[in-house]
Design a protein around this motif. Structure first.
Motif, short mmCIF file in Angstrom:
data_model
loop_
_atom_site.label_atom_id
_atom_site.label_comp_id
_atom_site.label_asym_id
_atom_site.label_seq_id
_atom_site.Cartn_x
_atom_site.Cartn_y
_atom_site.Cartn_z
N ARG A 311 0.83 -1.21 0.00
CA ARG A 311 0.00 0.00 0.00
C ARG A 311 0.86 1.26 0.00
O ARG A 311 0.54 2.25 -0.67
N THR A 312 1.96 1.23 0.75
CA THR A 312 2.84 2.39 0.80
C THR A 312 3.50 2.64 -0.55
O THR A 312 3.64 3.78 -0.99
N ALA A 313 3.93 1.56 -1.21
CA ALA A 313 4.59 1.71 -2.51
C ALA A 313 3.64 2.21 -3.58
O ALA A 313 4.06 2.95 -4.48
N ASP A 314 2.37 1.81 -3.52
CA ASP A 314 1.41 2.33 -4.49
C ASP A 314 1.23 3.84 -4.34
O ASP A 314 0.86 4.53 -5.29
N ARG A 315 1.52 4.35 -3.17
CA ARG A 315 1.38 5.80 -2.95
C ARG A 315 2.68 6.56 -3.16
O ARG A 315 2.69 7.63 -3.78
N PHE A 316 3.80 6.01 -2.64
CA PHE A 316 5.06 6.75 -2.67
C PHE A 316 6.10 6.19 -3.64
O PHE A 316 7.13 6.80 -3.85
N GLY A 317 5.84 4.99 -4.21
CA GLY A 317 6.77 4.42 -5.16
C GLY A 317 7.55 3.25 -4.59
O GLY A 317 8.03 3.30 -3.45
N ALA A 318 7.66 2.19 -5.39
CA ALA A 318 8.34 0.98 -4.92
C ALA A 318 9.82 1.20 -4.68
O ALA A 318 10.40 0.63 -3.77
N VAL A 319 10.46 2.04 -5.49
CA VAL A 319 11.89 2.29 -5.32
C VAL A 319 12.16 2.94 -3.97
O VAL A 319 13.05 2.52 -3.22
N ARG A 320 11.41 3.98 -3.67
CA ARG A 320 11.63 4.69 -2.41
C ARG A 320 11.39 3.78 -1.21
O ARG A 320 12.19 3.77 -0.25
N VAL A 321 10.31 3.02 -1.24
CA VAL A 321 9.99 2.13 -0.13
C VAL A 321 11.07 1.05 0.02
O VAL A 321 11.53 0.76 1.13
N SER A 322 11.50 0.47 -1.09
CA SER A 322 12.52 -0.57 -1.02
C SER A 322 13.81 -0.05 -0.40
O SER A 322 14.42 -0.71 0.45
N ALA A 323 14.24 1.14 -0.81
CA ALA A 323 15.49 1.71 -0.27
C ALA A 323 15.40 1.93 1.24
O ALA A 323 16.33 1.57 1.98
N ILE A 324 14.29 2.50 1.70
CA ILE A 324 14.14 2.74 3.14
C ILE A 324 14.07 1.43 3.89
O ILE A 324 14.69 1.26 4.96
N TRP A 325 13.36 0.45 3.35
CA TRP A 325 13.22 -0.84 4.01
C TRP A 325 14.58 -1.54 4.12
O TRP A 325 14.86 -2.19 5.12
N PHE A 326 15.42 -1.44 3.10
CA PHE A 326 16.76 -2.04 3.17
C PHE A 326 17.58 -1.43 4.32
O PHE A 326 18.26 -2.15 5.06
N VAL A 327 17.50 -0.11 4.47
CA VAL A 327 18.24 0.55 5.55
C VAL A 327 17.74 0.08 6.92
O VAL A 327 18.53 -0.20 7.83
N LEU A 328 16.42 -0.01 7.08
CA LEU A 328 15.86 -0.47 8.35
C LEU A 328 16.22 -1.93 8.63
O LEU A 328 16.42 -2.31 9.79
N THR A 329 16.33 -2.74 7.58
CA THR A 329 16.77 -4.12 7.75
C THR A 329 18.19 -4.17 8.29
O THR A 329 18.51 -4.98 9.18
N ALA A 330 19.06 -3.32 7.75
CA ALA A 330 20.44 -3.27 8.22
C ALA A 330 20.50 -2.92 9.72
O ALA A 330 21.27 -3.52 10.48
N ALA A 331 19.66 -1.96 10.12
CA ALA A 331 19.63 -1.58 11.54
C ALA A 331 19.15 -2.75 12.40
O ALA A 331 19.71 -3.01 13.48
N GLY A 332 18.13 -3.47 11.94
CA GLY A 332 17.63 -4.62 12.70
C GLY A 332 18.67 -5.72 12.83
O GLY A 332 18.80 -6.34 13.89
N ALA A 333 19.43 -5.98 11.75
CA ALA A 333 20.47 -7.01 11.80
C ALA A 333 21.54 -6.68 12.84
O ALA A 333 22.01 -7.56 13.57
N LEU A 334 21.91 -5.41 12.92
CA LEU A 334 22.92 -5.01 13.90
C LEU A 334 22.38 -5.14 15.32
O LEU A 334 23.12 -5.52 16.26
N LEU A 335 21.09 -4.85 15.52
CA LEU A 335 20.50 -5.02 16.84
C LEU A 335 20.48 -6.49 17.27
O LEU A 335 20.72 -6.81 18.44
#
Length: 452
Positions: A311-335
């Motif tokens: 739903r977020t990607a349909d509004r803001f774009g799949a590229v933008r959502v994917s990039a932010i999600w990758f960064v948050l994944t990196a933070a979770g892995a370090l935690l």
């Protein structure tokens, strides 16, 4: 389109979620069994390592995980091209049958080598299934709902992962790990008959094979625009070569390798985590049941993430959502590398699951607006296929670290993959603008990936 009554808009079904639902539901079922099969290995690996008769070591376990994903690499690269010759429905049925056969071989295996062969065979089927289901759902999806439909489809992968974890927790301790793999044979008896009876063939593929009347009938039935010769995938070997070459036309020549790199990083994360999370958490001091439960929790987070990301990607774009999600994944892995209380760890694992899996799926969603209809099967096949090299590297890399007692470094590797994936997908819109600026001939307009 003609002006005849047969082709009038009133003769067609409206193109809504209701019309795409049968295709989405059948592909959802197929991908559910895909997710179950992929996650079965990680769910029962601690039990397999404790089975002296099998002779499995952490290093061998990582290598076998890579055999699986190597088979998936071959399957994905093959399916994106062969499907336009044979049809998407027959190839989808063949994929489900193949990974069910691989599970049967694993259940019967008396040695690590035979077990690895079974995982390779299963990988061949699993690799072909995902791009086929994605291509089908994207083709039948209503306009401006491609990302949402992709997210809904991929919730099934995580539902299958949760089912695999439930089998690992409930069946393996009582009856042994082999019975969990026997459950992986069920798709051949459940999904295959349903796919054969109810799944329509792609109108574009039907037209490419000279079956125009059938193509128009399917398009009208599901409310789709009737396919044209331009939109249909070209037939024959020259057509397949041309379809791959089209991925490097001026508008997408730089975006294509960036999508491949983002997919590499995403699949390294998906398959590295799916294969090794329970064993890595057990090495961090958590009990066996808790360690396996983390796999269920991260897949539950994955289901939530798919719904949010679509739903977020349909509004803001799949590229933008994917990039932010990758960064948050990196933070979770370090935690997760840190020693946290059990309750806090469950929360971190669930939240990381929200970002991790849907980051990769939004890479797939972005391809829908990078490539034309006639390029979709080849484009998705190569994005998933080349990305499978990450799926090969992930299990092998963590297995090599585990063999040397450095499992915790796996979390660092996952964090680095997340950051690299974010950079790659974020550069796709810039790459398309550069490609357009360098084009010297007119080309059909392609929407920015950020509007997928």
């Amino acid at each position: 389109m003609t002006s005849s009554a047969h082709s009038a808009p009133a003769a067609r079904a409206p193109h809504t979620f209701r019309t795409v639902f049968p295709v989405l539901a059948l592909c959802w079922l197929a991908v559910f069994f895909d997710g179950m099969d992929v996650n079965i290995y990680g769910a029962v690996m601690p039990h397999m390592l404790d089975d002296p008769g099998l002779g499995l070591t952490p290093g061998t376990a990582g290598t076998i995980g890579s055999w699986t994903t190597f088979g998936m690499l071959i399957g994905a690269l093959t399916a994106g091209n062969v499907t336009d010759w044979l049809g998407r429905r027959p190839m989808l049925v063949a994929s489900v049958t193949l990974f069910s056969l691989g599970c049967a071989l694993c259940a019967l295996a008396g040695s690590a080598g035979v077990f690895g062969a079974g995982r390779f065979v299963a990988g061949l089927g699993l690799g072909g299934l995902m791009p086929l289901c994605l291509a089908m759902v994207l083709e039948f999806a209503p306009p401006r709902r491609a990302a949402l439909m992709t997210g809904l489809l991929m919730t099934s992968y995580h539902a299958g992962g949760m089912a695999a974890t439930g089998l690992g927790l409930g069946v393996a301790p009582e009856f042994g790990w082999r019975w969990v793999f026997w459950a992986g044979v069920l798709p051949a008896f459940i999904a295959v008959p349903l796919l054969l009876k109810y799944l329509p063939e792609s109108p574009g593929v039907l037209l490419a094979r000279g079956r125009r009347a059938e193509a128009e009938q399917v398009a009208d039935r599901f409310g789709l625009p009737r396919p044209t010769e331009v939109e249909a995938p070209a037939a024959g070997a020259k057509g397949r070569i041309a379809a791959i070459g089209a991925l490097f036309r001026p508008e997408s020549r730089w975006a294509t390798p960036l999508l491949w790199l983002a997919s590499f990083c995403g699949l390294l994360l998906v398959y590295g985590v799916s294969t090794w999370l329970p064993t890595m958490m057990r090495a961090n001091g958590y009990g066996l049941n808790s360690s396996v439960s983390f796999l269920m929790v991260i897949n539950a987070g994955g289901i939530v993430g798919m719904l949010i990301a679509g739903r977020t990607a349909d509004r803001f774009g799949a590229v933008r959502v994917s990039a932010i999600w990758f960064v948050l994944t990196a933070a979770g892995a370090l935690l997760l590398k840190s020693e946290l209380p059990l309750g806090v760890t469950y929360v971190v694992v669930a939240i990381t699951g929200i970002w991790l899996f849907s980051a990769q799926v939004m890479v797939y969603a972005a391809t829908n607006s990078v490539y034309r209809d006639s390029e979709r099967a080849a484009g998705l096949g190569l994005v998933t296929g080349v990305g499978r090299t990450g799926a090969v590297v992930g299990p092998w890399l963590v297995g090599a670290l585990a063999q040397n007692g450095n499992q915790s470094w796996g979390f660092t590797a996952f964090a680095l993959a997340g950051l690299l994936g974010a950079a790659a997908i974020a550069l796709v819109p810039l790459a398309i603008r550069i490609g357009r600026g360098g084009a010297r001939t007119a080309a059909p307009a392609v929407a920015e990936p950020s509007r997928a």
